[in-house]
Write a protein that holds these residues in place. Structure first.
Motif, short mmCIF file in Angstrom:
data_model
loop_
_atom_site.label_atom_id
_atom_site.label_comp_id
_atom_site.label_asym_id
_atom_site.label_seq_id
_atom_site.Cartn_x
_atom_site.Cartn_y
_atom_site.Cartn_z
N VAL A 110 -5.28 96.23 66.44
CA VAL A 110 -5.53 95.16 67.42
C VAL A 110 -5.86 95.76 68.78
O VAL A 110 -6.80 95.31 69.45
CB VAL A 110 -4.31 94.21 67.51
N LEU A 111 -5.12 96.77 69.19
CA LEU A 111 -5.36 97.40 70.49
C LEU A 111 -6.74 98.06 70.54
O LEU A 111 -7.48 97.91 71.52
CB LEU A 111 -4.27 98.43 70.79
N LYS A 113 -9.37 97.27 68.77
CA LYS A 113 -10.37 96.20 68.79
C LYS A 113 -10.48 95.59 70.19
O LYS A 113 -11.59 95.36 70.69
CB LYS A 113 -10.00 95.13 67.76
N LYS A 114 -9.34 95.34 70.80
CA LYS A 114 -9.33 94.72 72.14
C LYS A 114 -10.02 95.63 73.16
O LYS A 114 -10.83 95.16 73.95
CB LYS A 114 -7.88 94.45 72.55
N GLN A 117 -13.81 95.81 72.69
CA GLN A 117 -14.50 94.61 73.18
C GLN A 117 -14.75 94.68 74.68
O GLN A 117 -15.75 94.17 75.17
CB GLN A 117 -13.69 93.35 72.85
N THR A 118 -13.83 95.33 75.41
CA THR A 118 -14.00 95.42 76.87
C THR A 118 -15.03 96.47 77.26
O THR A 118 -15.58 96.39 78.36
CB THR A 118 -12.66 95.73 77.57
#
Length: 120
Positions: A110-111, A113-114, A117-118
């Protein structure tokens, strides 16, 4: 730079290191330079790579180290299974550690991926 102590995944991986080190004391001494050493290195690699990535200048570099940490998590997952199958870990201890490993794997995914995205 990011403070690694703010990441829950680092906190959980640090706790996994502490739990693993305690359980490794019960492994046979003849495994000291084999399985025990390999598991120690792999489990320590998880929070260490998070820390190292947080010390880098770019988010892209952080993601690279998070991937390394994720790889170490997969290695630990197998080494714990092997330890259980060899009779070095009790089933209950294995299941508790496995639960932690799965949580860490998910949190890293999750980290990553997050952050990706940024940075586009």
């Amino acid at each position: 730079m990011v403070d690694y102590r703010n990441y829950r995944v680092w906190i959980l991986s640090h706790q996994l290191v502490l739990k693993t080190y305690l359980l490794l004391q019960t492994f046979p001494t003849y495994e000291q330079f084999n399985l025990t050493d390999q598991l120690r290195r792999a489990v320590v690699s998880i929070p260490t790579n998070i820390v190292e990535g947080c010390g880098k200048d770019t988010q892209k570099e952080l993601v690279r180290y998070l991937y390394i940490s994720s790889g170490s998590t997969h290695e630990v997952e197998y080494l714990l299974l092997l330890s259980k199958d060899l009779g070095y870990l009790k089933e209950i201890d294995y299941l508790q550690l496995q639960e932690d490993v799965v949580s860490i794997k998910k949190m890293l995914a999750v980290l990553i991926k997050k952050i990706k995205q940024t940075i586009g």
